[in-house]
Design an enzyme around this catalytic site. Structure first.
Site, mmCIF file in Angstrom:
data_model
loop_
_atom_site.group_PDB
_atom_site.id
_atom_site.type_symbol
_atom_site.label_atom_id
_atom_site.label_comp_id
_atom_site.label_asym_id
_atom_site.label_seq_id
_atom_site.Cartn_x
_atom_site.Cartn_y
_atom_site.Cartn_z
ATOM 1 N N LYS A 23 0.834 -1.213 0.000
ATOM 2 C CA LYS A 23 0.000 0.000 0.000
ATOM 3 C C LYS A 23 0.864 1.257 0.000
ATOM 4 O O LYS A 23 0.622 2.189 -0.760
ATOM 5 C CB LYS A 23 -0.931 -0.052 1.224
ATOM 6 C CG LYS A 23 -1.825 1.175 1.379
ATOM 7 C CD LYS A 23 -3.037 0.895 2.223
ATOM 8 C CE LYS A 23 -2.781 0.851 3.711
ATOM 9 N NZ LYS A 23 -2.342 2.103 4.338
ATOM 10 N N ASP A 316 2.104 -1.388 11.958
ATOM 11 C CA ASP A 316 0.785 -1.798 11.459
ATOM 12 C C ASP A 316 0.488 -3.270 11.730
ATOM 13 O O ASP A 316 -0.644 -3.723 11.553
ATOM 14 C CB ASP A 316 0.678 -1.513 9.950
ATOM 15 C CG ASP A 316 0.753 -0.021 9.660
ATOM 16 O OD1 ASP A 316 0.489 0.781 10.573
ATOM 17 O OD2 ASP A 316 1.099 0.349 8.513
HETATM 18 O O1 SPQ Z 1 -2.506 5.396 5.357
HETATM 19 P P1 SPQ Z 1 -2.889 5.063 6.757
HETATM 20 O O2 SPQ Z 1 -4.381 5.132 6.913
HETATM 21 O O3 SPQ Z 1 -2.200 5.909 7.774
HETATM 22 O O4 SPQ Z 1 -2.452 3.525 6.986
HETATM 23 C C1 SPQ Z 1 -1.700 2.819 7.990
HETATM 24 C C2 SPQ Z 1 -2.223 1.331 7.893
HETATM 25 O O5 SPQ Z 1 -2.462 0.663 8.878
HETATM 26 O O6 SPQ Z 1 -2.320 0.879 6.755
HETATM 27 C C3 SPQ Z 1 -1.826 3.359 9.413
HETATM 28 F F1 SPQ Z 1 -2.989 3.372 9.886
HETATM 29 O O7 SPQ Z 1 -0.310 2.727 7.634
HETATM 30 C C4 SPQ Z 1 0.621 3.812 7.695
HETATM 31 C C5 SPQ Z 1 1.696 3.501 8.722
HETATM 32 O O8 SPQ Z 1 1.156 3.269 9.993
HETATM 33 C C6 SPQ Z 1 1.242 3.960 6.330
HETATM 34 C C7 SPQ Z 1 2.514 4.753 6.325
HETATM 35 C C8 SPQ Z 1 3.072 5.217 5.044
HETATM 36 O O9 SPQ Z 1 2.747 4.677 3.976
HETATM 37 O O10 SPQ Z 1 3.920 6.140 5.089
HETATM 38 C C9 SPQ Z 1 3.209 5.018 7.486
HETATM 39 C C10 SPQ Z 1 2.722 4.626 8.824
HETATM 40 O O11 SPQ Z 1 2.134 5.748 9.453
HETATM 41 P P2 SPQ Z 1 2.983 6.824 10.288
HETATM 42 O O12 SPQ Z 1 1.946 7.702 10.920
HETATM 43 O O13 SPQ Z 1 3.747 6.026 11.286
HETATM 44 O O14 SPQ Z 1 3.832 7.565 9.364
#
Ligand code: SPQ
Length: 429
Positions: A23, A316
């Site tokens: 993703k 995650d």
């Molecule tokens: O995109 P989203 O909704 O924030 O998705 C999540 C997930 O579980 O799929 C978090 F809820 O993943 C983030 C991850 O936790 C995706 C991401 C990225 O692609 O940069 C980074 C992480 O978040 P963060 O806040 O630690 O930067």
């Protein structure tokens, strides 16, 4: 929203799964391909709702994006030639889209408005808006830019030297994406290294970026050049089947083409520490994102401690690691994971509440949870909180629970893994 009832009678899981594209990498492929002038092609793209919303946002900015199965072709006039959208940019459930777009849009010459669903409306945006404002960005939003809807008046940006207060790839990436357009050298300093897909992709698209001991340095004003992006399988999706294979009797699952980027592969270390029966065959390091074939078999597990620098490398995966720990002998402690509170839902509360309903011995702490195992799980009615990772945790729990498990809203799983139930059914024996 309709509920889904699952009942599996002591299944064994056998077969191969090729998990959908990563993703994080899929989002970034569209963003980078849209910033670059000319053609970018993507293979292995994730057709999850979050990534489709990212495509939709860039189409509204005048970028031509064609989707053919998991292949995507982007023809962009380049960030300087995007059109000011007449419509609001809708980011759905996706924190990555919302936060990274904030960085990108700040450095355009456009006025844009961005909003998402109810969950996005509760997720903190000032962690991104504040450093961007230090660069000169003009961002307005509810509670002084904390919540969507957000209005961005793009303009000239200046580079910053920024020390990250939390480990977040989204904050780091938003600053770097703004940094491409800024005057001067942008520096981002991380105490604990978060996922580095943005840095890798900057390099792939021809930018000069250096990474040294948690310090990322990027010269502003660089042009990106369109390229081909090969998206690896998402380790965060594979994690559910790694846990399913370890926990169900008589199982052997082969997971193909899983991304094992070291800033994402903490789950592998945890499984190894717990004694999982698992083997990893690397596909070589000759792509931007390394991949491997991972084989997992039924395992006898012991408890572990998950803390410190590994947390951003598996953030995650914590919901499904908690489920794993309910079947491991001893006390598993997960700490330093306060960030779980600001995901699609508060994932500390959600995991603890829902695993308790299944009979797990689990308690929440300020920054994580403590799980005592092994405990047999029984059927229950679970809430997903509209969070895909809580939904998938519940579905994998159903594989080992005695009795029926009902999920109030399994549709939310489609944001990251639309073929999740099909993949379970393919390996059920
Ligand atoms: O995109 P989203 O909704 O924030 O998705 C999540 C997930 O579980 O799929 C978090 F809820 O993943 C983030 C991850 O936790 C995706 C991401 C990225 O692609 O940069 C980074 C992480 O978040 P963060 O806040 O630690 O930067």
């Amino acid at each position: 929203m309709s509920s889904t009832t699952l009942q599996y009678k002591q299944p064994s899981l056998q077969g191969d799964i090729t998990v959908p594209g990563d993703k994080s990498v899929s989002h970034r492929s569209i963003m980078f391909g849209s910033i670059a002038k000319g053609k970018t092609t993507v293979s292995g793209f994730l057709l999850g709702e979050d990534c489709l919303n990212t495509i939709d946002c860039f189409r509204k900015l005048g970028v031509d994006i064609e989707v053919d199965g998991t292949n995507v072709t982007i023809n962009s006039p380049g960030i300087d030639q995007w059109t000011e959208p007449a419509e609001v940019l809708y980011t759905g459930n996706s924190g990555t889209t919302t936060r990274l777009m904030l960085g990108i849009l700040s450095g355009t010459n456009l006025h844009t408005i961005m909003t998402g669903d109810a969950s996005i409306g509760k997720r903190p945006m000032r962690r991104v808006a504040d450093p961007l404002r230090l660069m000169g960005a003009q961002i307005a939003g509810r509670d002084n830019g904390q919540y969507t809807p957000l209005a961005i008046q793009g303009g000239r940006l200046n580079a910053i030297d920024y020390t990250m207060p939390v480990a977040s790839a989204q904050v780091k990436s938003a600053i770097l994406l703004a940094g491409i357009r800024a005057e001067g050298t942008t520096i981002v300093r991380e105490h604990e290294v978060s996922r580095d897909h943005t840095e890798r992709m900057l390099h792939q698209f021809g930018a000069n970026v250096t990474v040294d001991n948690g310090v990322v340095t990027l010269e502003g004003g660089q042009q990106l050049t369109g390229t081909h992006v090969n998206v690896p399988g998402d380790i965060s999706s594979a994690a559910f089947f790694l846990v399913a294979g370890a926990l169900t009797a008589g199982s052997r699952i082969v997971l193909n083409n899983v991304g094992i980027n070291e800033t994402r592969n903490g789950i592998i270390e945890v499984l190894q520490n717990m004694g999982a029966n698992m083997s990893i065959a690397s596909n070589g390091e000759n792509t931007a994102e390394p991949t491997a074939t991972i084989t997992i078999e039924t395992s006898h597990l012991t408890a572990t401690v998950v803390e410190g620098a590994i947390i951003p490398r598996l953030i995650d995966e914590i919901p499904v690691i908690a489920l794993l720990a309910t079947q491991a002998a001893g006390k598993t402690i997960i700490k330093d994971a306060e960030e779980l509170k600001v995901k699609e839902t508060n994932r500390i509360d959600a995991v603890v509440n829902e695993l308790k309903k299944l009979g797990a011995n689990i308690e929440a702490t300020e920054d994580g949870m403590i799980i005592e195992g092994p405990t047999p799980l029984h059927g229950a009615s679970l809430k997903t909180y509209g969070d895909h990772r809580i939904g998938m945790m519940g579905a994998i729990a159903a594989l080992i629970a005695e009795g029926e498990v009902t999920l109030d809203d399994a549709d939310c799983i489609a944001v990251s893994y639309p073929t999740f139930f099909e993949h379970i059914n393919n390996i059920l024996k």
